[in-house]
Design a protein around this motif. Structure first.
Motif, PDB file in Angstrom:
ATOM      1  N   GLN A  80       0.826  -1.210   0.000  1.00  0.00           N
ATOM      2  CA  GLN A  80       0.000   0.000   0.000  1.00  0.00           C
ATOM      3  C   GLN A  80       0.862   1.263   0.000  1.00  0.00           C
ATOM      4  O   GLN A  80       0.476   2.293  -0.524  1.00  0.00           O
ATOM      5  CB  GLN A  80      -0.891   0.031   1.266  1.00  0.00           C
ATOM      6  CG  GLN A  80      -1.868  -1.119   1.358  1.00  0.00           C
ATOM      7  CD  GLN A  80      -2.895  -1.094   0.241  1.00  0.00           C
ATOM      8  OE1 GLN A  80      -3.536  -0.081   0.001  1.00  0.00           O
ATOM      9  NE2 GLN A  80      -3.045  -2.203  -0.477  1.00  0.00           N
ATOM     10  N   HIS A  81       2.020   1.173   0.674  1.00  0.00           N
ATOM     11  CA  HIS A  81       2.880   2.345   0.857  1.00  0.00           C
ATOM     12  C   HIS A  81       3.707   2.586  -0.405  1.00  0.00           C
ATOM     13  O   HIS A  81       4.656   1.859  -0.674  1.00  0.00           O
ATOM     14  CB  HIS A  81       3.804   2.102   2.064  1.00  0.00           C
ATOM     15  CG  HIS A  81       4.800   3.208   2.301  1.00  0.00           C
ATOM     16  ND1 HIS A  81       4.475   4.404   2.904  1.00  0.00           N
ATOM     17  CD2 HIS A  81       6.123   3.292   2.026  1.00  0.00           C
ATOM     18  CE1 HIS A  81       5.549   5.175   3.000  1.00  0.00           C
ATOM     19  NE2 HIS A  81       6.565   4.519   2.471  1.00  0.00           N
TER      20      HIS A  81
ATOM     21  N   ASP B  59       1.190   2.646   7.029  1.00  0.00           N
ATOM     22  CA  ASP B  59       1.137   1.660   5.947  1.00  0.00           C
ATOM     23  C   ASP B  59       2.428   0.848   5.861  1.00  0.00           C
ATOM     24  O   ASP B  59       2.403  -0.308   5.436  1.00  0.00           O
ATOM     25  CB  ASP B  59       0.928   2.360   4.582  1.00  0.00           C
ATOM     26  CG  ASP B  59      -0.538   2.718   4.343  1.00  0.00           C
ATOM     27  OD1 ASP B  59      -1.395   2.258   5.123  1.00  0.00           O
ATOM     28  OD2 ASP B  59      -0.808   3.468   3.382  1.00  0.00           O
TER      29      ASP B  59
END
Lengths: 145, 145, 145
Positions: A80-81, B59
């Motif tokens: 996600q990052h 995240d």
């Protein structure tokens, strides 16, 4: 009598890959005048690593890079990052499974490295960065064992 | 004059995941009164880890967890050791490829952490545990560099 | 008054696998007479590792070995560096994702290991080797905390 010395080392990396810093680390130990003791290196970043590795055949570094690229793929949809791009999160994972800190004993003014060992800073981001290390040297100055 | 301080830190984890312990570690350093020196943390367990990681975007921690869950699957039939359940052996493997021990220099009374670095205890078991760390601080007290 | 002791430890490995060295490391600490302090072990090789792992169920070591054999396959065509055979480059990768150096606090003359922790030298080459460790012990001698 034990003493200690703190300093900072900055290494400019040209992009992803292993940069040998053995000479720079030796210079920091020499400057401390500690002849028997312990060196500790600490990397002040979470997208690069410190590594002791073979300094003879450059294929070893290329193979390490290839293995890590396959194991932790840039742009893997699992991540996600992605704030700084597809190599951002892989750099954090690479950092987590290698080392942020290294300690090496100092014997007779020399790092106790094995014959084939070099000290490396492993840049995990595709782009080059200025990487800062905190260097701690403790021990006894100016005499032999 | 160099001195040292030994103490113990206990961290209760809520289950698998990264628990930031930077504040607790800073408190241990403050209590030692060492202003220039070296902190060493040692985790007395083989199913959890110590990790320096990014403390900004959460995240990053979620992605680390996802990557490790995929790399080392709970209940993988490869594993014989299942004494305490399907997350038992994966916890040992996670521990082996991360770190049980960390050292961080102390400069002017502060840990030499980078801007984005935090100190984490990574619980690898699904269930929460009380985790014990041995803390060693050595250096010089009560003066600036 | 802090003092330090440097020594060398040689371990003969019988081939790939984990060799427990806790007793040898304890003997080195006892010989230093340091009762409160910090032990640092440094392995002078890039195809073996130092590891803190569970010393109870031998299945844990067998499972670690199986996991690493699957993750980093001997003879993987990805690797160019095969100077010493199909287990050569995998040994370097195994070394990179585990540890070359370990530090353990010493409390009341004993290593601050957890109940289930042992110190291991992990031979990554198929063939046995004589492996050399530099041992640094620093701290205070001959008194209790």
């Amino acid at each position: 009598m034990l003493e200690q010395h703190l300093s900072t080392l900055t290494v400019q990396t040209p992009g992803r890959g292993l940069v040998e810093i053995t000479a720079e680390v030796r210079a920091a130990v020499a400057q401390s005048r500690i002849r028997q003791g312990l060196l500790t290196l600490f990397l002040r970043h979470t997208s690069a690593s410190l590594l002791i590795q073979e300094n003879a055949d450059p294929d070893v570094r290329a193979d390490l890079e290839r293995f890590f690229a396959r194991l932790i793929g840039d742009g893997d949809p699992l991540f996600q990052h992605r704030t700084e791009g597809p190599d951002d999160m892989p750099a954090h994972v690479r950092s987590a499974i290698t080392a942020t800190q290294l300690a090496v004993p100092i014997v007779d003014g020399r790092l106790a490295l094995g014959t084939w060992q070099g000290v490396y800073l492993w840049e995990h981001r595709l782009r080059g960065h200025a990487r800062e290390l905190a260097v701690h040297v403790m021990g006894e100055a100016g005499k032999s064992a």
